[in-house]
Scaffold this motif. Structure first.
Motif, mmCIF file in Angstrom:
data_model
loop_
_atom_site.group_PDB
_atom_site.id
_atom_site.type_symbol
_atom_site.label_atom_id
_atom_site.label_comp_id
_atom_site.label_asym_id
_atom_site.label_seq_id
_atom_site.Cartn_x
_atom_site.Cartn_y
_atom_site.Cartn_z
ATOM 1 N N PRO A 94 0.983 -1.341 0.141
ATOM 2 C CA PRO A 94 -0.112 -0.134 0.033
ATOM 3 C C PRO A 94 0.926 1.245 -0.023
ATOM 4 N N ARG A 95 2.223 1.235 0.015
ATOM 5 C CA ARG A 95 2.915 2.408 0.211
ATOM 6 C C ARG A 95 3.743 2.726 -1.018
ATOM 7 N N VAL A 96 4.239 1.595 -1.660
ATOM 8 C CA VAL A 96 5.076 1.696 -2.762
ATOM 9 C C VAL A 96 4.521 0.879 -4.074
ATOM 10 N N GLY A 97 3.602 -0.130 -3.654
ATOM 11 C CA GLY A 97 3.285 -0.759 -4.892
ATOM 12 C C GLY A 97 2.212 -0.125 -6.046
ATOM 13 N N GLY A 98 2.256 -0.703 -7.144
ATOM 14 C CA GLY A 98 1.113 -0.297 -8.057
ATOM 15 C C GLY A 98 1.483 1.038 -8.780
ATOM 16 N N LEU A 99 2.867 1.652 -8.872
ATOM 17 C CA LEU A 99 3.115 2.859 -9.465
ATOM 18 C C LEU A 99 3.915 2.402 -10.650
ATOM 19 N N PRO A 100 3.675 3.218 -11.804
ATOM 20 C CA PRO A 100 4.403 2.759 -12.867
ATOM 21 C C PRO A 100 5.985 3.069 -12.854
ATOM 22 N N ARG A 101 6.349 2.340 -14.031
ATOM 23 C CA ARG A 101 8.088 2.555 -13.947
ATOM 24 C C ARG A 101 8.651 4.025 -14.390
ATOM 25 N N SER A 102 7.750 4.579 -14.909
ATOM 26 C CA SER A 102 8.143 5.935 -15.121
ATOM 27 C C SER A 102 8.062 6.756 -14.076
ATOM 28 N N PHE A 103 7.277 6.627 -13.237
ATOM 29 C CA PHE A 103 7.303 7.361 -11.933
ATOM 30 C C PHE A 103 8.587 7.067 -11.157
ATOM 31 N N TRP A 104 8.925 5.923 -11.192
ATOM 32 C CA TRP A 104 10.196 5.489 -10.152
ATOM 33 C C TRP A 104 11.470 6.113 -10.961
ATOM 34 N N ALA A 105 11.223 6.299 -12.248
ATOM 35 C CA ALA A 105 12.484 7.038 -13.053
ATOM 36 C C ALA A 105 12.498 8.290 -12.556
ATOM 37 N N LEU A 106 11.355 9.030 -12.444
ATOM 38 C CA LEU A 106 11.210 10.479 -11.967
ATOM 39 C C LEU A 106 11.805 10.476 -10.584
ATOM 40 N N TRP A 107 11.186 9.743 -9.584
ATOM 41 C CA TRP A 107 11.575 9.516 -8.240
ATOM 42 C C TRP A 107 13.113 9.429 -8.202
ATOM 43 N N THR A 108 13.694 8.518 -8.892
ATOM 44 C CA THR A 108 14.868 8.151 -8.867
ATOM 45 C C THR A 108 15.886 9.331 -9.161
ATOM 46 N N GLY A 109 15.447 10.229 -10.286
ATOM 47 C CA GLY A 109 16.192 11.474 -10.699
ATOM 48 C C GLY A 109 15.980 12.457 -9.850
ATOM 49 N N THR A 110 14.824 12.618 -9.025
ATOM 50 C CA THR A 110 14.460 13.586 -8.148
ATOM 51 C C THR A 110 15.547 13.427 -6.938
ATOM 52 N N LEU A 111 15.648 12.116 -6.310
ATOM 53 C CA LEU A 111 16.628 11.828 -5.346
ATOM 54 C C LEU A 111 18.134 12.336 -5.698
ATOM 55 N N LEU A 112 18.297 11.762 -6.630
ATOM 56 C CA LEU A 112 19.796 12.003 -7.394
ATOM 57 C C LEU A 112 20.049 13.503 -7.267
ATOM 58 N N ASN A 113 19.036 14.305 -7.946
ATOM 59 C CA ASN A 113 19.117 15.621 -8.008
ATOM 60 C C ASN A 113 19.283 16.399 -6.713
ATOM 61 N N ARG A 114 18.596 15.784 -5.429
ATOM 62 C CA ARG A 114 18.772 16.281 -4.311
ATOM 63 C C ARG A 114 20.046 15.938 -3.348
ATOM 64 N N LEU A 115 20.542 14.785 -3.744
ATOM 65 C CA LEU A 115 21.524 14.651 -3.213
ATOM 66 C C LEU A 115 22.769 15.364 -3.541
ATOM 67 N N GLY A 116 22.477 16.158 -4.634
ATOM 68 C CA GLY A 116 23.613 17.008 -5.063
ATOM 69 C C GLY A 116 23.315 18.358 -4.941
ATOM 70 N N THR A 117 22.282 18.858 -4.091
ATOM 71 C CA THR A 117 21.896 20.150 -3.817
ATOM 72 C C THR A 117 22.738 20.352 -2.868
ATOM 73 N N MET A 118 23.972 20.968 -3.044
ATOM 74 C CA MET A 118 24.817 21.491 -2.154
ATOM 75 C C MET A 118 25.145 22.969 -2.055
ATOM 76 N N VAL A 119 24.968 23.473 -3.133
ATOM 77 C CA VAL A 119 25.277 25.003 -3.297
ATOM 78 C C VAL A 119 24.544 26.022 -2.111
ATOM 79 N N GLN A 120 23.099 26.019 -2.372
ATOM 80 C CA GLN A 120 22.442 26.757 -1.979
ATOM 81 C C GLN A 120 22.469 27.014 -0.361
ATOM 82 N N PRO A 121 22.428 25.908 0.361
ATOM 83 C CA PRO A 121 22.824 26.034 1.876
ATOM 84 C C PRO A 121 24.023 26.646 2.374
ATOM 85 N N PHE A 122 24.826 26.561 1.435
ATOM 86 C CA PHE A 122 26.417 27.102 1.751
ATOM 87 C C PHE A 122 26.873 28.523 1.031
#
Length: 420
Positions: free
Chosen positions: A22-50
């Motif tokens: 009920p938490r992660v099931g049933g969502l399409p592969r394209s969503f998980w590609a967007l989710w992975t890209g978002t996570l990758l992007n946020r992992l690199g968000t280092m300039v603004q805080p500093f």
């Protein structure tokens, strides 16, 4: 007890499936590609805080000049969000997202290598315009590919990825900054570009072919004529102004109580930890409740948390109040973005998300300006009690808007079921 009885029993695959489905099931592969890209992007968000430290310590700017650069970045974000919404409806979500993220990477390097106040301000304006341009496209893409019933869950998973990436980026960015700030710009640039290229390769265009979105001004005119959406965006602006005080003026208020940057870092870390732990557990349950009432509960919890901050004076009490308003943030985030998806007609999803994005950009811009003024005029109690009042006012306004939001949500569900 026998040895066999003393051996721990591992959770069965069936139990794990029951928990995760009920938490992660049933969502399409394209969503998980967007989710992975978002996570990758946020992992690199280092300039603004500093960025403030970089501008003053490395580029030798004064505090006033550094403030001008960061305000320029915020102003660029307002325009970039609107432009991103219009482009998402006209040229498509995929093209807009890729253009904005790859462009963000290039502009980030331009800012890192810029010398002199004029060049730095120009680069900051470009970064601000491109950095948030992808958000309306990404949010419209989710509304395109996810059914209305599953949208709150999908947006909640994206919220979790953003906070997980942000928490890691803060720790890694702080360590890398000691080795040289230019590392932060390169990592941020590369992860921005990687996000866009991943989307380009993994996700087909999701905008309906028959929807060209009309003229830019005409499209936004339709959005501004939607009184429910405009009212909702203004309510969200007030909420965002409040929630951002924890990231902007709270360290200044803690300094008045004799607490330093290390204390603030420890206290605000509780925000990220609680979101990472709790949000996946409650998001599916919250998404099945009435969206307006869920947000009202979240706003009220945020107001209580910030109101209690007026009584805080130690690391422990500040941390405790952060935990309270973080619970409110988790609650509201479960459905905030899903409401926009319900309100937006399919051919204007980009522009609706652009207006909603402006509420966030405006909140980011206004929070430090208004918060520091309140702190200077009346100290911590004036700031935190004003935040409580604004959060409660936003909750009351949302209660008044709730019947209209509910009708639009029910209409979307009805249309979805009738088309199946």
């Amino acid at each position: 007890m026998t040895a066999l009885e003393d051996t721990p029993v591992a959770p069965s695959p069936g139990r794990l499936a029951t928990f995760f489905a009920p938490r992660v099931g049933g969502l399409p592969r394209s969503f998980w590609a967007l989710w992975t890209g978002t996570l990758l992007n946020r992992l690199g968000t280092m300039v603004q805080p500093f960025l403030g430290l970089y501008l003053t310590n490395v580029r030798g700017l004064s505090l006033g000049e550094a403030g001008l650069v960061m305000a320029t970045l915020g102003a660029g974000s307002l325009g970039g969000t609107l432009a991103g919404g219009a482009l998402a409806d006209r040229i498509g979500r995929r093209a807009t997202l890729t253009l904005a993220t790859v462009g963000s990477g290039v502009s980030m390097l331009a800012l890192g290598y810029a010398h002199g106040i004029v060049a730095i301000v120009a680069a900051a304006l470009l970064v601000g315009m491109l950095l948030d341009m992808h958000r309306p496209a990404a949010q419209a893409m989710i509304a395109d590919i996810i059914s209305p019933a599953d949208r709150p869950r999908a947006f909640g998973l994206l919220f979790w990825a953003i906070n997980l990436g942000w928490a890691v980026a803060m720790v890694v960015g702080g360590a890398l900054a000691q080795q040289g700030f230019l590392w932060l710009f390169w990592i941020d640039a590369l992860t921005c570009a990687a996000f866009g290229l991943l989307v380009w390769r993994a996700i087909p265009e999701t905008r309906a072919r028959e929807h060209g979105g009309g003229g830019v001004l005409q499209g936004f005119g339709e959005v501004l004529h939607d009184r429910v959406m405009v009212g909702y965006s203004l309510i969200c602006l007030a909420y965002i102004f409040v929630i951002m005080q924890g990231m902007t003026t709270m360290p200044l208020a803690m300094r008045e109580d004799g607490l330093g940057p290390r204390d603030y870092g420890l206290a605000i870390a509780a925000n990220g930890v609680l979101i990472i732990i709790v949000q996946p557990l409650v998001n599916a349950w919250l998404s099945r409740r009435d969206h307006s009432l869920v947000m009202v509960a979240g706003f009220v919890l945020v107001g209580i948390g910030y109101g209690l901050t007026s009584l805080a004076s130690s690391l422990g009490t500040y941390t405790a109040t952060i935990l309270v308003w973080t619970l409110g943030e988790i609650t509201a985030a479960a459905v905030l973005q899903a409401v926009v998806a319900d309100l937006a007609p399919s051919h204007l999803r980009g522009r609706y998300n652009g207006l909603y994005g402006m509420a966030w950009s405006g909140g980011f811009l206004l929070a430090p300006l208004g918060g520091t003024q309140l702190l200077a005029l009346g100290g911590g109690p004036a700031l935190w009690l004003t935040c409580m009042g604004l959060a409660f006012a936003a909750a009351a306004a949302l209660l008044a808007l709730a019947p209209a939001i509910r009708r639009r949500h029910d209409a979307v569900l009805k249309a979805t079921f009738s088309s199946e």
